[in-house]
Design a protein around this motif. Structure first.
Motif, PDB file in Angstrom:
ATOM      1  N   THR A  10      38.433  32.307  18.916  1.00  0.00           N
ATOM      2  CA  THR A  10      38.043  33.330  19.895  1.00  0.00           C
ATOM      3  C   THR A  10      37.259  32.706  21.041  1.00  0.00           C
ATOM      4  OG1 THR A  10      37.905  34.971  18.135  1.00  0.00           O
ATOM      5  CG2 THR A  10      36.820  35.513  20.201  1.00  0.00           C
ATOM      6  N   LEU A  11      36.308  31.838  20.691  1.00  0.00           N
ATOM      7  CA  LEU A  11      35.523  31.144  21.720  1.00  0.00           C
ATOM      8  C   LEU A  11      36.435  30.279  22.581  1.00  0.00           C
ATOM      9  CD1 LEU A  11      32.382  30.006  19.678  1.00  0.00           C
ATOM     10  CD2 LEU A  11      32.413  31.663  21.547  1.00  0.00           C
ATOM     11  N   GLY A  12      37.394  29.608  21.921  1.00  0.00           N
ATOM     12  CA  GLY A  12      38.326  28.737  22.640  1.00  0.00           C
ATOM     13  C   GLY A  12      39.152  29.512  23.654  1.00  0.00           C
ATOM     14  N   GLU A  13      39.636  30.684  23.235  1.00  0.00           N
ATOM     15  CA  GLU A  13      40.438  31.524  24.144  1.00  0.00           C
ATOM     16  C   GLU A  13      39.608  31.981  25.337  1.00  0.00           C
ATOM     17  OE1 GLU A  13      41.911  34.684  21.753  1.00  0.00           O
ATOM     18  OE2 GLU A  13      43.207  33.386  20.542  1.00  0.00           O
ATOM     19  N   GLN A  14      38.365  32.395  25.072  1.00  0.00           N
ATOM     20  CA  GLN A  14      37.493  32.857  26.156  1.00  0.00           C
ATOM     21  C   GLN A  14      37.173  31.716  27.127  1.00  0.00           C
ATOM     22  OE1 GLN A  14      34.028  34.748  24.459  1.00  0.00           O
ATOM     23  NE2 GLN A  14      35.232  36.186  23.242  1.00  0.00           N
ATOM     24  N   LEU A  15      36.890  30.535  26.552  1.00  0.00           N
ATOM     25  CA  LEU A  15      36.600  29.374  27.395  1.00  0.00           C
ATOM     26  C   LEU A  15      37.813  29.005  28.242  1.00  0.00           C
ATOM     27  CD1 LEU A  15      34.546  26.854  25.207  1.00  0.00           C
ATOM     28  CD2 LEU A  15      33.865  27.796  27.411  1.00  0.00           C
ATOM     29  N   TYR A  16      38.991  28.988  27.609  1.00  0.00           N
ATOM     30  CA  TYR A  16      40.222  28.622  28.318  1.00  0.00           C
ATOM     31  C   TYR A  16      40.449  29.558  29.504  1.00  0.00           C
ATOM     32  CZ  TYR A  16      45.128  27.525  29.193  1.00  0.00           C
ATOM     33  OH  TYR A  16      46.316  27.161  29.788  1.00  0.00           O
ATOM     34  N   ASN A  17      40.240  30.854  29.272  1.00  0.00           N
ATOM     35  CA  ASN A  17      40.438  31.839  30.347  1.00  0.00           C
ATOM     36  C   ASN A  17      39.462  31.617  31.512  1.00  0.00           C
ATOM     37  OD1 ASN A  17      42.511  33.090  28.967  1.00  0.00           O
ATOM     38  ND2 ASN A  17      41.168  34.559  27.928  1.00  0.00           N
ATOM     39  N   ARG A  18      38.252  31.124  31.183  1.00  0.00           N
ATOM     40  CA  ARG A  18      37.253  30.863  32.237  1.00  0.00           C
ATOM     41  C   ARG A  18      37.573  29.575  32.998  1.00  0.00           C
ATOM     42  NH1 ARG A  18      32.260  33.324  30.874  1.00  0.00           N
ATOM     43  NH2 ARG A  18      31.304  32.292  32.677  1.00  0.00           N
ATOM     44  N   ILE A  19      38.136  28.603  32.266  1.00  0.00           N
ATOM     45  CA  ILE A  19      38.389  27.283  32.857  1.00  0.00           C
ATOM     46  C   ILE A  19      39.701  27.247  33.651  1.00  0.00           C
ATOM     47  CG2 ILE A  19      38.871  24.853  32.289  1.00  0.00           C
ATOM     48  CD1 ILE A  19      37.045  25.228  29.820  1.00  0.00           C
ATOM     49  N   TYR A  20      40.716  27.989  33.176  1.00  0.00           N
ATOM     50  CA  TYR A  20      42.068  27.897  33.739  1.00  0.00           C
ATOM     51  C   TYR A  20      42.159  28.101  35.257  1.00  0.00           C
ATOM     52  CZ  TYR A  20      47.066  28.615  34.391  1.00  0.00           C
ATOM     53  OH  TYR A  20      48.352  28.532  34.841  1.00  0.00           O
ATOM     54  N   PRO A  21      41.494  29.114  35.836  1.00  0.00           N
ATOM     55  CA  PRO A  21      41.660  29.345  37.279  1.00  0.00           C
ATOM     56  C   PRO A  21      41.331  28.132  38.153  1.00  0.00           C
ATOM     57  CG  PRO A  21      40.561  31.204  36.241  1.00  0.00           C
ATOM     58  CD  PRO A  21      40.613  30.117  35.213  1.00  0.00           C
ATOM     59  N   SER A  22      40.343  27.332  37.768  1.00  0.00           N
ATOM     60  CA  SER A  22      39.929  26.198  38.614  1.00  0.00           C
ATOM     61  C   SER A  22      40.471  24.853  38.125  1.00  0.00           C
ATOM     62  CB  SER A  22      38.401  26.143  38.714  1.00  0.00           C
ATOM     63  OG  SER A  22      37.817  26.186  37.440  1.00  0.00           O
ATOM     64  N   HIS A  23      40.980  24.799  36.891  1.00  0.00           N
ATOM     65  CA  HIS A  23      41.495  23.522  36.363  1.00  0.00           C
ATOM     66  C   HIS A  23      42.801  23.781  35.595  1.00  0.00           C
ATOM     67  CE1 HIS A  23      37.686  21.577  37.383  1.00  0.00           C
ATOM     68  NE2 HIS A  23      37.065  22.587  36.801  1.00  0.00           N
ATOM     69  N   LYS A  24      43.802  24.331  36.300  1.00  0.00           N
ATOM     70  CA  LYS A  24      45.034  24.772  35.624  1.00  0.00           C
ATOM     71  C   LYS A  24      45.699  23.679  34.802  1.00  0.00           C
ATOM     72  CE  LYS A  24      46.266  28.454  38.887  1.00  0.00           C
ATOM     73  NZ  LYS A  24      45.028  28.423  39.657  1.00  0.00           N
TER      74      LYS A  24
END
Length: 216
Positions: A10-24
């Motif tokens: 769950t933490l991984g999914e939330q982190l990924y969603n936060r990181i993806y926009p700037s580091h696709k």
């Protein structure tokens, strides 16, 4: 599935969603690196944008170091990494773990053979093991010191490190970080004495410089 694994996913999914926009392109890689950190730190990242940004900067720096070509035997004189550079790279990688003892742990790891330290720079798993081992040692020492002292050891060590660094920097600005980390391994009583004895400090710095020269 274990509850801990579910929480981590769950933490991984939330982190990924936060990181993806700037580091696709490297969002997955960055998320994986951050998931190596303790769960409490991950939660703090999701709650505080500045903490996440700081952790991402360190992870990106670690990724750049991993992607740089490793040392080869040819032209070794030209590409040899100075102890100063190795110390800085190691400190940056250790600092990602937010242990609160980054400088001391770096100093402990730098006492190993140069080849072993270079291996740590290219092997995140091995580095994590060594950091955890060093942290465990430091915490055990801290508990022992607490038994004989009423003051806060962590605060004392930090203040001692800051004062020591400012003095060492006057003697050797290039290697101040590495030398301070090495000196902090000494007995606290000796360190206190050293702060008030310029000759003793200079002798200790020269000894540390000699040790660093064996790297080159």
């Amino acid at each position: 599935m274990e509850e801990g694994k579910e929480d981590l996913e769950t933490l991984g999914e939330q982190l990924y969603n936060r990181i993806y926009p700037s580091h696709k392109e490297i969002a997955g890689k960055l998320t994986g690196m951050l998931l190596e950190l303790p769960g409490s730190v991950l939660i703090q990242m999701l709650q505080d944008e500045s903490v996440l940004t700081g952790a991402l900067e360190k992870a990106l720096k670690a990724l750049q170091l991993e992607q740089e070509p490793r040392l080869t035997n040819k032209n070794e004189d030209e590409v040899s990494v100075s102890s100063d550079s190795v110390g800085e790279q190691l400190f940056d990688l250790v600092d990602v773990y937010n242990t609160g003892y980054s400088q001391k742990i770096t100093g402990m790891l730098l006492e190993q053979h140069k080849d072993a330290v270079l291996h740590l720079l290219s092997d995140p798993k091995l580095l994590e093991e060594q950091v955890n081992l060093a942290l465990k040692t430091l915490k055990e020492q801290s508990v022992e010191e607490t038994d004989v002292s009423d003051s806060s050891d962590t605060d004392d060590t930090e203040r001692l490190g800051e004062r020591l660094f400012s003095l060492v920097e006057q003697l050797d600005v290039l290697h101040a970080n590495d030398i301070t980390g090495m000196l902090l391994e000494m007995d606290p009583a000796d360190l206190q004495q050293m702060l008030g004895d310029g000759a003793m400090l200079e002798a200790a710095v020269r000894k540390a410089q000699a040790a660093l020269k064996t790297w080159n």
